[in-house]
Motif scaffolding. Sequence first.
Motif, mmCIF file in Angstrom:
data_model
loop_
_atom_site.group_PDB
_atom_site.id
_atom_site.type_symbol
_atom_site.label_atom_id
_atom_site.label_comp_id
_atom_site.label_asym_id
_atom_site.label_seq_id
_atom_site.Cartn_x
_atom_site.Cartn_y
_atom_site.Cartn_z
ATOM 1 N N ASP A 131 -0.049 12.123 6.387
ATOM 2 C CA ASP A 131 -0.867 13.272 6.916
ATOM 3 C C ASP A 131 -2.180 13.174 6.386
ATOM 4 O O ASP A 131 -3.215 13.889 6.711
ATOM 5 C CB ASP A 131 -0.178 14.547 6.172
ATOM 6 C CG ASP A 131 -0.104 14.304 4.738
ATOM 7 O OD1 ASP A 131 -1.234 14.690 3.990
ATOM 8 O OD2 ASP A 131 0.615 13.630 4.107
ATOM 9 N N CYS A 132 -2.468 11.854 5.535
ATOM 10 C CA CYS A 132 -3.733 11.869 4.774
ATOM 11 C C CYS A 132 -4.650 10.934 5.598
ATOM 12 O O CYS A 132 -4.499 10.034 6.085
ATOM 13 C CB CYS A 132 -3.449 11.234 3.503
ATOM 14 S SG CYS A 132 -4.879 10.884 2.763
ATOM 15 N N VAL A 133 -5.786 11.602 5.969
ATOM 16 C CA VAL A 133 -6.899 11.057 6.975
ATOM 17 C C VAL A 133 -7.270 9.633 5.895
ATOM 18 O O VAL A 133 -7.700 8.703 6.767
ATOM 19 C CB VAL A 133 -7.828 11.876 7.305
ATOM 20 C CG1 VAL A 133 -8.939 12.230 6.132
ATOM 21 C CG2 VAL A 133 -8.745 11.147 8.276
ATOM 22 N N ASN A 134 -7.602 9.749 4.787
ATOM 23 C CA ASN A 134 -7.798 8.291 3.950
ATOM 24 C C ASN A 134 -6.808 7.525 4.357
ATOM 25 O O ASN A 134 -7.313 6.167 4.201
ATOM 26 C CB ASN A 134 -7.953 8.817 2.672
ATOM 27 C CG ASN A 134 -8.828 10.163 2.118
ATOM 28 O OD1 ASN A 134 -8.388 11.182 2.257
ATOM 29 N ND2 ASN A 134 -10.120 9.941 2.379
ATOM 30 N N CYS A 135 -5.629 7.757 4.095
ATOM 31 C CA CYS A 135 -4.514 6.683 4.348
ATOM 32 C C CYS A 135 -4.612 6.006 5.850
ATOM 33 O O CYS A 135 -4.411 5.011 6.099
ATOM 34 C CB CYS A 135 -3.086 7.451 4.018
ATOM 35 S SG CYS A 135 -3.062 7.823 2.647
ATOM 36 N N ILE A 136 -4.835 6.912 6.697
ATOM 37 C CA ILE A 136 -5.034 6.404 8.177
ATOM 38 C C ILE A 136 -6.327 5.386 8.420
ATOM 39 O O ILE A 136 -6.173 4.615 9.023
ATOM 40 C CB ILE A 136 -5.093 7.590 9.236
ATOM 41 C CG1 ILE A 136 -3.807 8.610 9.248
ATOM 42 C CG2 ILE A 136 -5.374 7.264 10.580
ATOM 43 C CD1 ILE A 136 -3.633 9.569 9.558
ATOM 44 N N ASN A 137 -7.458 5.991 7.780
ATOM 45 C CA ASN A 137 -8.510 5.173 7.628
ATOM 46 C C ASN A 137 -8.160 3.663 7.284
ATOM 47 O O ASN A 137 -8.569 2.805 7.589
ATOM 48 C CB ASN A 137 -9.657 5.771 6.822
ATOM 49 C CG ASN A 137 -9.975 6.910 7.686
ATOM 50 O OD1 ASN A 137 -10.051 7.243 8.962
ATOM 51 N ND2 ASN A 137 -10.994 7.847 6.885
ATOM 52 N N LEU A 138 -7.350 3.851 6.067
ATOM 53 C CA LEU A 138 -6.978 2.465 5.265
ATOM 54 C C LEU A 138 -6.228 1.403 6.411
ATOM 55 O O LEU A 138 -6.457 0.417 6.338
ATOM 56 C CB LEU A 138 -6.261 2.577 4.296
ATOM 57 C CG LEU A 138 -5.486 1.316 3.559
ATOM 58 C CD1 LEU A 138 -6.601 0.778 2.846
ATOM 59 C CD2 LEU A 138 -4.349 2.027 2.428
ATOM 60 N N LEU A 139 -5.451 1.921 7.251
ATOM 61 C CA LEU A 139 -4.765 1.220 8.202
ATOM 62 C C LEU A 139 -5.596 0.175 8.875
ATOM 63 O O LEU A 139 -5.208 -0.674 9.473
ATOM 64 C CB LEU A 139 -3.835 2.105 9.119
ATOM 65 C CG LEU A 139 -2.982 2.929 8.406
ATOM 66 C CD1 LEU A 139 -2.047 3.851 9.450
ATOM 67 C CD2 LEU A 139 -1.745 2.189 7.345
ATOM 68 N N ALA A 140 -6.823 0.786 9.368
ATOM 69 C CA ALA A 140 -7.451 -0.130 10.270
ATOM 70 C C ALA A 140 -8.150 -1.351 9.352
ATOM 71 O O ALA A 140 -8.111 -2.312 9.753
ATOM 72 C CB ALA A 140 -8.980 0.544 10.557
ATOM 73 N N TYR A 186 0.720 -1.298 0.002
ATOM 74 C CA TYR A 186 0.100 -0.016 0.041
ATOM 75 C C TYR A 186 0.820 1.169 -0.209
ATOM 76 O O TYR A 186 2.028 1.406 0.741
ATOM 77 C CB TYR A 186 -0.933 0.044 1.206
ATOM 78 C CG TYR A 186 -0.403 0.285 2.518
ATOM 79 C CD1 TYR A 186 -0.340 1.264 3.126
ATOM 80 C CD2 TYR A 186 0.158 -0.944 3.147
ATOM 81 C CE1 TYR A 186 0.339 1.595 4.613
ATOM 82 C CE2 TYR A 186 0.769 -1.105 4.523
ATOM 83 C CZ TYR A 186 0.906 0.205 5.016
ATOM 84 O OH TYR A 186 1.433 0.521 6.245
ATOM 85 N N PHE A 187 0.284 2.302 -0.713
ATOM 86 C CA PHE A 187 1.117 3.489 -0.848
ATOM 87 C C PHE A 187 0.239 4.581 -0.085
ATOM 88 O O PHE A 187 -0.807 4.703 -0.046
ATOM 89 C CB PHE A 187 1.090 3.992 -2.093
ATOM 90 C CG PHE A 187 2.175 3.111 -3.207
ATOM 91 C CD1 PHE A 187 3.308 3.365 -3.565
ATOM 92 C CD2 PHE A 187 1.831 1.698 -3.541
ATOM 93 C CE1 PHE A 187 4.175 2.672 -4.272
ATOM 94 C CE2 PHE A 187 2.589 0.980 -4.456
ATOM 95 C CZ PHE A 187 3.776 1.483 -4.762
ATOM 96 N N TRP A 188 0.906 5.378 0.960
ATOM 97 C CA TRP A 188 0.349 6.184 1.726
ATOM 98 C C TRP A 188 1.302 7.453 2.003
ATOM 99 O O TRP A 188 2.253 7.238 1.809
ATOM 100 C CB TRP A 188 -0.042 5.373 3.012
ATOM 101 C CG TRP A 188 1.134 4.991 3.692
ATOM 102 C CD1 TRP A 188 2.322 4.261 3.598
ATOM 103 C CD2 TRP A 188 1.407 5.364 5.259
ATOM 104 N NE1 TRP A 188 3.139 4.037 4.688
ATOM 105 C CE2 TRP A 188 2.687 4.665 5.673
ATOM 106 C CE3 TRP A 188 0.496 5.791 6.268
ATOM 107 C CZ2 TRP A 188 3.101 4.733 7.132
ATOM 108 C CZ3 TRP A 188 1.148 6.008 7.570
ATOM 109 C CH2 TRP A 188 2.514 5.550 8.015
#
Length: 475
Positions: free
Chosen positions: A41-50, A36-38
Amino acid sequence: MGTAVDAFEFPPGLEWVNTSQAPASAALRGRVTLIYFWTFDCVNCINLLADLAWLENRYHDGLSVIGIHTPKYTSQRTGSAVLKAVNRYHLRHPVANDPGYVLWQQIGVQAWPTVVLLDADGRIVDLFTGEGHRAEIDKRISALLEEAINRDVRVYESWPAVVRPEPRGALSFPSRVLATDQYLYIADTAHHRVIETTLDGRILRQFGSGTAGYWDGRLIDCGLSSPQGLALGKDSLFVADTGNHAIRRIRLLSGEVETIAGTGKAGRDRPQDHPAPTTVNMCAPVDLACHADHLYIAMAGQNQIWDLDLAKGHIDVLAGSGKLGIDNGAGAYATFAQPCAVAVLGHALIVADAQAGAIRAVRLVDRQVTTIIGSGPWEFGDTTGKREVVRLQHPLGIALDPRGLVFIADSYNGKLKALNVKTGEVRAFNLSYRFNQPEGVSLGQGALWVANTNAHEVVRVDLTDGSCKRIPVGE
């Protein structure tokens, strides 16, 4: 992605921040690999982590997960900054920093976040752009593992965890601090708790068990997940329970913690379509401001400011269409770019619009949004002076002086700054203390209290002489 390509190899030169070497291509054979590319700072990326954590648990005997950090901001280009984010979000798989976008360009990635799947032969077979694809990715991983079984090539060994941890301390990535005449309230974010301390750091009470979870209760017998924003109202402390996508209320007299908005699951509902705030799916509330029985919410994941009427039990959008941008206008005609801090000044709500590097104002009487400083999501830097030249780098915290000063945690520049609302002029604090991604600021007792997030500490800055003192919380 259609037809498979040659077996995948990581390009040389990537900086692996939490492991000593790149995963060997031979080690990926017989497994499905998710890359995964992240950018942190990006909230969408942080959501992906879950979603990634869920997939890792589900396919612990056949899935390899690898992160590639491709930075937006100058301050994110070092491996040490990326390692901080890896530890803040408890990532236990290999993560590399790729400031030159080498792998991004090699694969043809176009946006954050992006997930790439490799089959058991190490060939790229799928690409998913954006968050919210967990069900599709789950189905595809299952099919690829089944295919590997049918060809008798599947490897069942667990993908080994890697870790390069932070030093152990009383605080772990505290993101917000709120000062009163007697107490400090600290969002101890990576410890999944909020603590109440004396002004000299002695811990009095803890809210949250210390392990990520979602349940109501009293004191430590409740569950929080990556709490951030804090706001006081009457006898209550309100908490932006960011990891649970919910708003919690702590009744300070009894220590009871209850949910007043959100369901505990990420979503992007229209709040006006729901009869009760606790039935609304929201996305990444990160900060709060309480004023006249209204709780204003910086809804970073939806690029909006919400208004929770505490007296009527009603929630609605105050401003923001939901699109990412920096457009001024009334209510839903305005746009925000990941708003991350809010505070009330007179009859206006001041907003730190992080991705826009901007400070915005929402006039409460008619919801008119204006931009005080800042030029947009790609116009960032470290420039003070007149309104036209000011550039910030992902500001995450603000505190207001009634005289019209906005104190700013210019987080990715590692600085504290002050904005004159009337003139738009900004100056930086000339301090001898080193700040490492400060995120939360609060005014109290003639001082500015700072959550120095990546240094795991709270710092008191005396506004008369500029002296700085680390508060020995829990020591």
